[in-house]
Motif scaffolding. Structure first.
Motif, PDB file in Angstrom:
ATOM      1  N   GLU A 153       0.883  -1.179   0.082  1.00 15.77           N
ATOM      2  CA  GLU A 153      -0.008  -0.194  -0.059  1.00 15.77           C
ATOM      3  C   GLU A 153       1.097   1.246   0.050  1.00 15.77           C
ATOM      4  O   GLU A 153       2.002   1.409   0.732  1.00 15.77           O
ATOM      5  CB  GLU A 153      -0.852   0.039   1.351  1.00 15.77           C
ATOM      6  N   HIS A 154       0.693   2.142  -0.561  1.00 14.86           N
ATOM      7  CA  HIS A 154       1.251   3.316  -1.103  1.00 14.86           C
ATOM      8  C   HIS A 154       0.547   4.650  -1.367  1.00 14.86           C
ATOM      9  O   HIS A 154      -0.377   4.566  -1.886  1.00 14.86           O
ATOM     10  CB  HIS A 154       2.651   3.070  -2.011  1.00 14.86           C
ATOM     11  N   GLY A 155       1.041   5.703  -0.956  1.00 16.24           N
ATOM     12  CA  GLY A 155       0.302   7.220  -1.449  1.00 16.24           C
ATOM     13  C   GLY A 155       1.388   7.588  -2.505  1.00 16.24           C
ATOM     14  O   GLY A 155       2.441   6.978  -2.855  1.00 16.24           O
ATOM     15  N   HIS A 156       1.437   8.915  -2.840  1.00 18.48           N
ATOM     16  CA  HIS A 156       2.148   9.379  -3.947  1.00 18.48           C
ATOM     17  C   HIS A 156       2.503  10.780  -3.523  1.00 18.48           C
ATOM     18  O   HIS A 156       2.104  11.546  -2.965  1.00 18.48           O
ATOM     19  CB  HIS A 156       1.451   9.616  -5.187  1.00 18.48           C
ATOM     20  N   GLY A 157       4.116  11.003  -4.048  1.00 18.93           N
ATOM     21  CA  GLY A 157       4.577  12.569  -3.612  1.00 18.93           C
ATOM     22  C   GLY A 157       4.166  13.557  -4.491  1.00 18.93           C
ATOM     23  O   GLY A 157       4.480  14.599  -4.449  1.00 18.93           O
ATOM     24  N   GLY A 158       3.486  12.891  -5.360  1.00 19.44           N
ATOM     25  CA  GLY A 158       2.680  14.020  -6.518  1.00 19.44           C
ATOM     26  C   GLY A 158       1.520  13.300  -7.421  1.00 19.44           C
ATOM     27  O   GLY A 158       1.376  12.240  -7.159  1.00 19.44           O
ATOM     28  N   SER A 159       1.551  13.756  -8.522  1.00 21.43           N
ATOM     29  CA  SER A 159       0.621  13.109  -9.529  1.00 21.43           C
ATOM     30  C   SER A 159       1.473  12.115  -9.885  1.00 21.43           C
ATOM     31  O   SER A 159       2.562  11.859 -10.025  1.00 21.43           O
ATOM     32  CB  SER A 159       0.362  14.283 -10.777  1.00 21.43           C
ATOM     33  N   GLU A 160       0.424  10.870 -10.270  1.00 18.72           N
ATOM     34  CA  GLU A 160       1.037   9.730 -11.038  1.00 18.72           C
ATOM     35  C   GLU A 160       0.069   9.337 -11.967  1.00 18.72           C
ATOM     36  O   GLU A 160      -1.294   9.101 -11.681  1.00 18.72           O
ATOM     37  CB  GLU A 160       1.285   8.660  -9.916  1.00 18.72           C
ATOM     38  N   LEU A 161       0.533   8.815 -12.974  1.00 22.48           N
ATOM     39  CA  LEU A 161      -0.289   8.154 -14.342  1.00 22.48           C
ATOM     40  C   LEU A 161       0.221   6.783 -14.436  1.00 22.48           C
ATOM     41  O   LEU A 161       1.222   6.448 -14.481  1.00 22.48           O
ATOM     42  CB  LEU A 161      -0.106   8.958 -15.493  1.00 22.48           C
ATOM     43  N   THR A 162      -0.867   5.933 -14.348  1.00 23.48           N
ATOM     44  CA  THR A 162      -0.587   4.590 -14.593  1.00 23.48           C
ATOM     45  C   THR A 162      -1.358   3.919 -15.439  1.00 23.48           C
ATOM     46  O   THR A 162      -2.640   3.860 -15.710  1.00 23.48           O
ATOM     47  CB  THR A 162      -0.597   3.562 -13.155  1.00 23.48           C
ATOM     48  N   LEU A 163      -0.781   3.419 -16.601  1.00 24.97           N
ATOM     49  CA  LEU A 163      -1.322   3.042 -18.138  1.00 24.97           C
ATOM     50  C   LEU A 163      -1.094   1.657 -18.026  1.00 24.97           C
ATOM     51  O   LEU A 163      -0.264   1.218 -18.173  1.00 24.97           O
ATOM     52  CB  LEU A 163      -0.707   3.788 -19.238  1.00 24.97           C
ATOM     53  N   VAL A 164      -2.250   0.771 -18.005  1.00 27.53           N
ATOM     54  CA  VAL A 164      -2.036  -0.668 -18.226  1.00 27.53           C
ATOM     55  C   VAL A 164      -1.831  -1.067 -19.627  1.00 27.53           C
ATOM     56  O   VAL A 164      -2.533  -0.590 -20.613  1.00 27.53           O
ATOM     57  CB  VAL A 164      -3.225  -1.339 -17.346  1.00 27.53           C
ATOM     58  N   LEU A 165      -0.952  -1.817 -19.815  1.00 29.67           N
ATOM     59  CA  LEU A 165      -0.659  -2.232 -21.285  1.00 29.67           C
ATOM     60  C   LEU A 165      -0.822  -3.454 -21.510  1.00 29.67           C
ATOM     61  O   LEU A 165      -1.211  -3.955 -22.619  1.00 29.67           O
ATOM     62  CB  LEU A 165       0.911  -2.102 -21.580  1.00 29.67           C
ATOM     63  N   SER A 166      -0.832  -4.344 -20.604  1.00 28.33           N
ATOM     64  CA  SER A 166      -1.195  -6.009 -20.636  1.00 28.33           C
ATOM     65  C   SER A 166      -1.511  -6.114 -19.286  1.00 28.33           C
ATOM     66  O   SER A 166      -1.095  -5.949 -18.250  1.00 28.33           O
ATOM     67  CB  SER A 166       0.014  -6.622 -21.093  1.00 28.33           C
ATOM     68  N   GLY A 167      -2.401  -7.371 -19.116  1.00 31.44           N
ATOM     69  CA  GLY A 167      -3.083  -7.836 -18.143  1.00 31.44           C
ATOM     70  C   GLY A 167      -3.947  -6.887 -17.468  1.00 31.44           C
ATOM     71  O   GLY A 167      -4.464  -6.019 -17.874  1.00 31.44           O
ATOM     72  N   GLU A 189      -4.230   6.953  -1.961  1.00 36.79           N
ATOM     73  CA  GLU A 189      -3.344   5.899  -1.712  1.00 36.79           C
ATOM     74  C   GLU A 189      -3.921   4.658  -2.059  1.00 36.79           C
ATOM     75  O   GLU A 189      -5.259   4.507  -2.220  1.00 36.79           O
ATOM     76  CB  GLU A 189      -3.322   5.884  -0.093  1.00 36.79           C
ATOM     77  N   HIS A 190      -3.124   3.784  -2.551  1.00 34.53           N
ATOM     78  CA  HIS A 190      -3.811   2.359  -3.072  1.00 34.53           C
ATOM     79  C   HIS A 190      -3.010   1.176  -2.913  1.00 34.53           C
ATOM     80  O   HIS A 190      -1.777   1.401  -2.574  1.00 34.53           O
ATOM     81  CB  HIS A 190      -4.440   2.568  -4.608  1.00 34.53           C
ATOM     82  N   GLN A 191      -3.491  -0.049  -2.954  1.00 31.84           N
ATOM     83  CA  GLN A 191      -2.769  -1.311  -2.894  1.00 31.84           C
ATOM     84  C   GLN A 191      -3.031  -2.087  -4.079  1.00 31.84           C
ATOM     85  O   GLN A 191      -3.936  -3.049  -3.746  1.00 31.84           O
ATOM     86  CB  GLN A 191      -2.988  -1.780  -1.611  1.00 31.84           C
ATOM     87  N   PRO A 192      -2.535  -1.942  -5.193  1.00 34.80           N
ATOM     88  CA  PRO A 192      -2.979  -2.588  -6.375  1.00 34.80           C
ATOM     89  C   PRO A 192      -2.579  -4.176  -6.028  1.00 34.80           C
ATOM     90  O   PRO A 192      -1.717  -4.497  -5.567  1.00 34.80           O
ATOM     91  CB  PRO A 192      -2.107  -2.117  -7.527  1.00 34.80           C
ATOM     92  N   ARG A 193      -3.523  -5.009  -6.872  1.00 30.79           N
ATOM     93  CA  ARG A 193      -3.314  -6.361  -6.876  1.00 30.79           C
ATOM     94  C   ARG A 193      -3.608  -7.044  -8.130  1.00 30.79           C
ATOM     95  O   ARG A 193      -4.463  -6.521  -8.693  1.00 30.79           O
ATOM     96  CB  ARG A 193      -4.014  -7.371  -5.783  1.00 30.79           C
ATOM     97  N   VAL A 194      -2.635  -7.666  -8.707  1.00 31.83           N
ATOM     98  CA  VAL A 194      -2.615  -8.095 -10.187  1.00 31.83           C
ATOM     99  C   VAL A 194      -3.905  -9.325 -10.149  1.00 31.83           C
ATOM    100  O   VAL A 194      -4.169 -10.003  -9.368  1.00 31.83           O
ATOM    101  CB  VAL A 194      -1.395  -8.921 -10.696  1.00 31.83           C
ATOM    102  N   ASP A 195      -4.649  -8.769 -11.234  1.00 34.92           N
ATOM    103  CA  ASP A 195      -6.071  -9.632 -11.262  1.00 34.92           C
ATOM    104  C   ASP A 195      -5.828 -10.675 -12.288  1.00 34.92           C
ATOM    105  O   ASP A 195      -5.299 -10.209 -13.541  1.00 34.92           O
ATOM    106  CB  ASP A 195      -7.132  -8.658 -11.470  1.00 34.92           C
ATOM    107  N   GLY A 196      -6.452 -11.782 -12.332  1.00 31.05           N
ATOM    108  CA  GLY A 196      -6.342 -12.804 -13.412  1.00 31.05           C
ATOM    109  C   GLY A 196      -5.254 -13.613 -13.137  1.00 31.05           C
ATOM    110  O   GLY A 196      -4.223 -13.463 -12.239  1.00 31.05           O
ATOM    111  N   ASP A 197      -4.836 -14.466 -14.299  1.00 32.54           N
ATOM    112  CA  ASP A 197      -3.605 -15.503 -14.103  1.00 32.54           C
ATOM    113  C   ASP A 197      -2.596 -14.813 -15.106  1.00 32.54           C
ATOM    114  O   ASP A 197      -1.522 -15.714 -15.256  1.00 32.54           O
ATOM    115  CB  ASP A 197      -4.236 -16.881 -14.626  1.00 32.54           C
TER     116      ASP A 197
END
Ligand SMILES: [Zn+2]
Length: 226
Positions: A153-167, A189-197
């Motif tokens: 789990e983490h926050g950010h020191g500023g803006s952040e863009l996360t673009l999913v390219l696969s999965g 703040e978020h705690q991403p979990r990879v979804d699927g196989d």
């Protein structure tokens, strides 16, 4: 493929006005290539901006404003003139290959996700730092995260863009798959979990360091380098 998560209007406006650096421009332009809805929104923003300029005292306009806007549009390699009203619908991705890399990113890492070279930064987490051609304190990098893996789990020191390219991954904002972009600020703040196989491959433009929560995450940060 249907894009569900989009750029904020404020991000599109800053992009349209040439007010983002190289790291964020690449991530934004890569999302625009995959998302007809944001391309249409950008076009509307530019139209609105043009109208505002008409109503503004010419003396108030920076000398290079038009040049910067044109450079960003050309740099995004998107032909805005050919947009149709149908682009305003959620995009159904026409690209046959789920491993292709959006054009704005290709000159940095190659044509296919299969071509990307990675460095292992933690168990199940691979990273590719991207060298930018302009001077900026912001960072651009890719992560390859194994199936089932949960990031600290983490926050950010500023803006952040996360673009999913696969999965895909999930967090409290929802599920993010190819083409989806998370447009986060320093309050998120978020705690991403990879979804699927399948592993999840993301492109990330970040302003400042992430702010890991918890002792383990804080200890890992110097090693992982995000
Ligand atoms: Zn979009």
């Amino acid at each position: 493929m249907t894009v569900v998560h989009h750029l904020d209007d404020s991000t599109l406006m800053r992009f349209a006005s040439g007010n983002v650096d190289e790291a964020f421009s690449v991530a934004i332009a890569a999302h625009l290539e995959l998302c007809g809805q944001c391309r249409a929104a950008l076009r509307a923003a530019e139209s609105c901006g043009g109208r505002l300029l008409e109503l503004t005292d010419v003396a108030d306009i920076e000398d290079d404003a038009f040049d910067r806007l044109r450079d960003h549009i050309e740099g995004s390699e998107i032909n805005l003139v050919q947009l149709k009203p149908s682009d305003a619908r959620p995009a159904r991705h026409a690209d046959a290959s789920e491993t292709s890399i959006p054009k704005p990113l290709q000159c940095y890492v190659g044509l296919s996700l299969d071509d990307v070279t990675w460095t292992t930064v933690a168990p199940g987490v691979l990273k590719r730092d991207i060298t930018l051609s302009t001077k900026t304190t912001n960072k651009l990098y890719m992560l390859h995260i194994a199936a089932g893996k949960q990031m600290p789990e983490h926050g950010h020191g500023g803006s952040e863009l996360t673009l999913v390219l696969s999965g895909a991954y999930k967090d409290h904002h929802g599920r993010f798959a190819r083409g989806d972009i998370a447009d986060l600020d320093e309050h998120d703040e978020h705690q991403p979990r990879v979804d699927g196989d399948q592993p999840c491959i993301c492109l990330i433009a970040a302003e400042g360091h992430t702010k890991p929560k918890g002792l383990v995450a804080r200890l890992l940060r110097p090693i992982v380098g995000i």
